[in-house]
Design an enzyme around this catalytic site. Structure first.
Site, PDB file in Angstrom:
ATOM      1  N   GLY A 205     -14.965  34.789 106.785  1.00  0.00           N
ATOM      2  CA  GLY A 205     -13.924  34.757 107.808  1.00  0.00           C
ATOM      3  C   GLY A 205     -13.282  33.386 107.899  1.00  0.00           C
TER       4      GLY A 205
ATOM      5  CB  CYS B 206     -18.350  32.912 103.153  1.00  0.00           C
ATOM      6  SG  CYS B 206     -17.333  31.417 103.269  1.00  0.00           S
ATOM      7  CE1 TYR B 207     -17.647  31.708 111.553  1.00  0.00           C
ATOM      8  CE2 TYR B 207     -18.428  33.977 111.704  1.00  0.00           C
ATOM      9  CZ  TYR B 207     -18.075  32.777 112.323  1.00  0.00           C
ATOM     10  OH  TYR B 207     -18.164  32.659 113.694  1.00  0.00           O
TER      11      TYR B 207
ATOM     12  CG  HIS C 185     -16.121  34.554  99.048  1.00  0.00           C
ATOM     13  ND1 HIS C 185     -15.968  35.394 100.129  1.00  0.00           N
ATOM     14  CD2 HIS C 185     -15.844  33.305  99.490  1.00  0.00           C
ATOM     15  CE1 HIS C 185     -15.605  34.694 101.188  1.00  0.00           C
ATOM     16  NE2 HIS C 185     -15.535  33.415 100.834  1.00  0.00           N
TER      17      HIS C 185
ATOM     18  CD  GLU D 226     -16.409  38.627  98.768  1.00  0.00           C
ATOM     19  OE1 GLU D 226     -15.813  38.129  99.737  1.00  0.00           O
ATOM     20  OE2 GLU D 226     -17.551  38.257  98.410  1.00  0.00           O
TER      21      GLU D 226
ATOM     22  CG  ASP E  94       0.683  51.796  95.576  1.00  0.00           C
ATOM     23  OD1 ASP E  94      -0.235  51.967  94.745  1.00  0.00           O
ATOM     24  OD2 ASP E  94       1.148  50.686  95.857  1.00  0.00           O
TER      25      ASP E  94
ATOM     26  CB  THR F 185       3.864  58.622  92.486  1.00  0.00           C
ATOM     27  OG1 THR F 185       5.116  57.961  92.277  1.00  0.00           O
ATOM     28  CG2 THR F 185       3.850  59.908  91.673  1.00  0.00           C
TER      29      THR F 185
ATOM     30  CE  LYS G  18      -0.619  48.633  93.150  1.00  0.00           C
ATOM     31  NZ  LYS G  18       0.628  49.253  93.632  1.00  0.00           N
TER      32      LYS G  18
END
Length: 516
Positions: A59, A86-87, A174, A176, A232, A234, A372
């Protein structure tokens, strides 16, 4: 597993990180169901979810701020594995009796991670010096009772910590993001080996759930879709059409801000999908309302309001449908509004922050929680051809946010012609296929040049090339030097009004992919 059943989740408590949904995406990639909830979710509400594991996100706050997000210490007594990122690691340490201070040297960017020798098997996925992405201004100097250090960097003594007996773990970096090389393996080890979670979720189930949700929401009413022709919108249209059939109509708006030849190509492709389609040629209206506007946030909001105005006009011709479907993705949401936690607003999107508060439609946004690459997977499952599935992302506001400063027909011409050249040089090549996006940006500067022995004072174009997986982070997209030279030569030679070309080599973060 029944596709429509909801399994026990991994609960991600959001402290406002721009990467929170990236955590959820990594968990889903492992075939494990996850849900994001605000950090303020009560302990009783967490218990009701019966989570298999809990992840505390990063955060933008400091634990020292007066109104910094906090957490109920009882969360750590549930016997459920908890990972703080992290935070999330800092608030875990502070809450459990550790000491956090402003760092002498703040860490922003990729650095080497060195695991300690006496640790649990969780950390063995990291070779010594393995790159991890850091983004913090505070550091832990005293660990909470029962914890031991699990790793460090050259400037952060406790870059990771653990209390295996209590099933509590924390990392300052991080895991991720793709910049952390072993991050996915780390998350997988935490979820599968530490928490003992088996795969329980798939995108096929997501399709079935969303079709059912749309059908249950719309019932017997009509639904129109804001269709741009990208992947997106479509996929959104196909889901809506599958859900309500003849009650559905797609509306494509030609706003005058599309790339060269794109409107004709989009209309042809959409009609081939047998979707009910209405085409609204509204470029004059958009350009009139954007005249003289330089501020990027005003541009986005004007475009959003104009889209709605056009939809209202088209809706009247269709009997005023009650529902409007949009291809909103989570990166749009996380950069526009703080919907789950205390995340900072980066920029408004025409289909999120740019919508007027009062409008005659109820929104249907079936892709709002996806990235996406997940949408592309769904597109394949829905039967979209490859050229649709792998179409390069293009922003809803179109070329308006690739023109820095005022929008005029001449400036649109310059960026459109420059963009066409970039695409002609990279489309279908190995280099182009390795990139997430490549495009041209018209800069709000003039520079001196010499053309035909004459002094010029003309515009500059930036060529933007990036690699990415989901659009939340992006690396610099390298292209061969001879190709870059050819692009520059062609733009300067063929595009009237341009005398300088530069290459944007900024990653995200700290930059965004689009310039506005």
């Amino acid at each position: 597993m029944n596709n429509l059943s909801i399994p026990r989740p991994v609960v991600i408590l959001d402290f406002g990180s721009q990467l929170t949904q990236n955590i959820a995406r990594r968990v889903r990639e492992l075939g494990i169901y996850s849900e994001i909830h605000p950090f303020s979710t009560s302990i009783d509400q967490v218990k009701e979810k019966a989570p298999l594991a809990i992840i505390l996100s990063g955060g933008p706050s400091s634990v020292f701020e007066q109104d910094a997000p906090s957490i109920n210490p009882d969360l750590f007594k549930l016997g459920i594995p908890v990972l703080g990122i992290c935070y999330g690691m800092q608030i875990m340490a502070k809450t459990l009796g550790g000491k956090v201070v402003p760092a002498d040297i703040r860490e922003y960017g990729v650095t080497g991670f060195y695991r300690e020798k006496t640790i649990s098997p969780l950390w063995t996925v990291f070779p010594d010096g393995d790159p991890v992405l850091m983004s913090h201004g505070d550091s832990i100097i005293d660990l909470p009772p029962g914890f031991s250090g699990a790793g460090h960097t050259k400037t952060t003594p406790y870059a990771a910590m653990e209390n295996p007996k209590a099933k509590l773990f924390g990392v300052q970096f991080h895991p991720e993001v793709t910049q952390t090389r072993s991050g996915i393996k780390f998350i997988q080890t935490f979820l599968k080996d530490i928490a003992g979670i088996e795969p329980n979720w798939s995108l096929t189930g997501y399709i079935d759930r969303k079709v059912e949700e749309i059908r249950n929401s719309v019932k017997k009413d009509s639904l129109i879709c804001a269709l741009s022709g990208g992947i997106d919108s479509t996929v959104t249209a196909l889901l809506c059409h599958r859900a309500v059939g003849k009650q559905f109509t797609a509306v494509y708006v030609d706003n005058g801000l599309m790339r060269a030849g794109e409107t004709q190509s989009i209309v042809r492709d959409l009609q081939s999908l047998k979707l009910p389609l209405v085409v609204s040629h509204s470029s004059e209206l958009f350009l009139k309302r954007l005249a003289g506007v330089k501020d990027p946030e005003r541009k986005r909001k004007i475009i959003g309001r104009t889209f709605i105005h056009v939809f209202q006009k088209e809706a009247k011709q269709l009997g005023m449908p009650k529902y409007l479907a949009q291809g909103t993705l989570y990166p749009d949401v996380i950069e526009s509004v703080s919907s789950k936690g205390s995340s900072s607003v980066i920029k408004s999107h025409h289909n999120v922050g740019g919508l007027p508060k009062r409008m005659p439609f109820s929104l249907v946004e079936p892709l709002r929680e996806l990235f996406k690459d997940e949408v592309r997977i769904i597109g394949k499952e829905l039967g979209l051809p490859d050229h649709f599935v792998h179409r390069q992302p293009f922003p809803g506001p179109g070329l308006a946010i690739r023109i820095l400063g005022s929008i005029t027909t001449d400036r649109i011409r310059m960026v459109r012609e420059a963009d066409r050249i970039v695409r002609e040089e990279l489309d279908g090549t190995d280099t182009g296929q390795s990139l997430w996006q490549y495009f041209a940006v018209l800069l709000p500067v003039h520079s001196v040049g010499v053309m035909g022995d004459q002094r010029t004072y003309e515009n500059a174009i930036a060529v933007r090339t990036v690699t990415s997986v989901d659009g939340m982070t992006a690396d610099i997209g390298e292209i061969p030097h001879n190709v870059l030279i050819r692009i520059s030569h062609r733009i300067i030679s063929e595009v009237r009004g341009i005398n300088r070309v530069v290459h944007d080599i900024s990653p995200k973060p700290p930059s965004t992919i689009e310039w506005e």
